[in-house]
Design an enzyme around this catalytic site. Structure first.
Site, PDB file in Angstrom:
ATOM      1  N   ASP A  68    -116.346  30.217  73.420  1.00  0.00           N
ATOM      2  CA  ASP A  68    -116.031  28.871  73.929  1.00  0.00           C
ATOM      3  C   ASP A  68    -115.833  28.842  75.444  1.00  0.00           C
ATOM      4  O   ASP A  68    -115.590  29.855  76.087  1.00  0.00           O
ATOM      5  CB  ASP A  68    -114.801  28.296  73.210  1.00  0.00           C
ATOM      6  CG  ASP A  68    -113.574  29.201  73.289  1.00  0.00           C
ATOM      7  OD1 ASP A  68    -113.728  30.441  73.359  1.00  0.00           O
ATOM      8  OD2 ASP A  68    -112.448  28.664  73.276  1.00  0.00           O
ATOM      9  N   GLU A 135    -111.375  30.630  71.231  1.00  0.00           N
ATOM     10  CA  GLU A 135    -110.342  31.553  71.717  1.00  0.00           C
ATOM     11  C   GLU A 135    -109.379  30.822  72.642  1.00  0.00           C
ATOM     12  O   GLU A 135    -108.177  31.093  72.645  1.00  0.00           O
ATOM     13  CB  GLU A 135    -110.980  32.744  72.447  1.00  0.00           C
ATOM     14  CG  GLU A 135    -109.983  33.840  72.829  1.00  0.00           C
ATOM     15  CD  GLU A 135    -109.155  33.519  74.042  1.00  0.00           C
ATOM     16  OE1 GLU A 135    -107.972  33.905  74.077  1.00  0.00           O
ATOM     17  OE2 GLU A 135    -109.662  32.838  74.968  1.00  0.00           O
TER      18      GLU A 135
HETATM   19 ZN    ZN Z   1    -109.674  31.999  78.993  1.00  0.00          ZN
HETATM   20 ZN    ZN Z   2    -111.277  34.440  77.851  1.00  0.00          ZN
END
Ligand code: ZN
Ligand code: ZN
Length: 404
Positions: A68, A135
């Site tokens: 991401d 994440e």
């Molecule tokens: Zn980051």
């Molecule tokens: Zn990262």
């Protein structure tokens, strides 16, 4: 035909996607895995992809990359800079940039799979490649676990992962024990009483309440935490009001807190709550502030024995001087959830992506901290070479340290 990793990287960099929206990225990963002839599953934990490279009996090594990007407006001036926009979870139109380098992580993992596929004669076991979503929300690994990734793929004997960082290219940062802090994200809503800007006495001004709260929160680490301990309190977002002459009814703060262990976490959460409630009381608020825990991330702790094994493999492959202990990072990661859920060791390292000459010049000038853009900066611009190749090598070398 060999993967064109540079083209993949540039493509991913130009087309960043926010957390849990990595559908195009997952599509790119799926297309390249198909090209490599490596079986995979998509839609794991919403937008995750899990590939498996089986090569006879032997250890199961999980290699994890996150996919991401962030709501950051890219200002690198690179030819392949992102101009992408996206819609965040709150429905806002925001710029999107791979400011955390997850495009590099994804590219490197594809490259490592290709290399491991092409060198099957030299190892045995199973490599599971985990392309993780979200994440940056600290939610992607848990989403994949909740979606049964530990049962759907061969369970790991070891979980390995890496992150790009603002070290010189060619340098690897690896540390046994706590490598990254635990963190929490909190939203605090301070309730006041809105009204006309000309009649402050008839209102309870949440802007002033927010200002006082932010300043007081900054005393927590300075005055209440043992100076030998590591802790961070950052107010990363503050929102109130729409116009000069309207006192708004509320103000919203978003906090990021960091600590090295669970005890420190409990203590800091209690302190933050105390300050927030006390400042609201000091302002005469007639409604208690609302405090919401948005996300929480465990500390990233490298298994000492497994870390020593990876370190030795890196030193043999890249030279002893290439591997340094980068110290504790106050960033946080959700990679360790995979290892914690499976009850196996984790090794997570950093690799540099800054032009060594630029880094050395900044070091000489004493301007590394302000002169070298780090991850999450709109100026973060790792050099493509040798960073991509090094990212691939790192994963291959580390995986081979555990495979048969
Ligand atoms: Zn980051
Ligand atoms: Zn990262």
């Amino acid at each position: 035909m060999a993967l064109d990793l540079e083209a993949i990287y540039i493509d991913l960099h130009r087309h960043p996607e926010l957390s849990f929206q990595e559908t195009r990225t997952a599509g790119v990963v799926a297309a390249r895995l198909t090209e490599l002839g490596i079986p995979f599953e998509t839609g794991v934990g919403r937008t995750g992809v899990v590939a498996r490279l089986e090569n006879g009996p032997g250890p199961v090594v999980w290699l994890r990359a996150d996919m991401d990007a962030l709501p950051v407006e890219e200002r690198t001036g690179l030819a392949y800079a992102s101009t992408a926009r996206g819609t965040d979870a709150a429905g806002n139109d925001v710029p999107v940039m791979h400011a955390c380098g997850h495009d590099l992580h994804t590219t490197a993992l594809l490259g490592a799979l290709e290399r491991l596929r092409d060198t099957r004669d030299a190892w045995t076991g199973t490599v599971v490649a985990v392309f993780q979503p979200a994440e940056e929300l600290g939610a992607g690994s848990q989403a994949m676990i909740d979606d049964g990734v530990l049962d759907r793929a061969p369970g790991p004997d070891i979980v390995l992962g890496q992150h790009i960082t603002a070290l010189p290219a060619g340098v690897i940062g690896l540390r046994p024990g706590t490598q990254m802090t635990a963190s929490d994200g909190l939203t605090v809503v301070l309730h006041g009483r809105g009204g006309h800007g000309s009649r402050p006495h008839a209102t309870i001004d949440p802007v002033v309440m927010a200002a006082a709260t932010v300043m007081r929160l900054q005393t927590l680490v300075a005055r209440e935490v043992d100076p030998r301990e590591v802790a961070v309190v950052t107010v990363g977002s503050i929102h109130a009001g729409l116009k000069h002459n309207i006192i708004p009814p509320e103000a919203t703060l978003q906090l990021s807190l960091r600590y090295t262990d669970d005890d420190a976490r409990e203590r800091m959460l209690a302190r933050v709550e105390r300050v927030v409630r006390a400042e609201a009381a000091a302002s005469g608020a007639d409604r208690e502030p609302t405090i919401t825990l948005d996300h929480t991330l465990p500390a990233t702790i490298n298994d000492p024995e497994a870390t020593a094994r990876v370190r030795a493999a890196f030193a043999a492959a890249f030279g002893d001087a290439a591997v340094t202990d980068p110290g504790l990072f106050t960033g946080s990661e959700d990679v360790s959830r995979f290892a914690r859920a499976a009850g196996v060791p984790l090794v997570f390292w950093f690799w540099g992506g800054i032009d060594p000459a630029v880094y050395a010049a900044a070091e000489r000038a004493g301007t590394v901290d302000r002169g070298i853009p780090t991850i999450h900066s709109p100026l973060f611009a790792p050099v493509r070479h040798p960073t991509i190749e090094q990212g691939v090598e790192n994963l291959v070398v580390a995986a081979r340290a555990f495979l048969g």
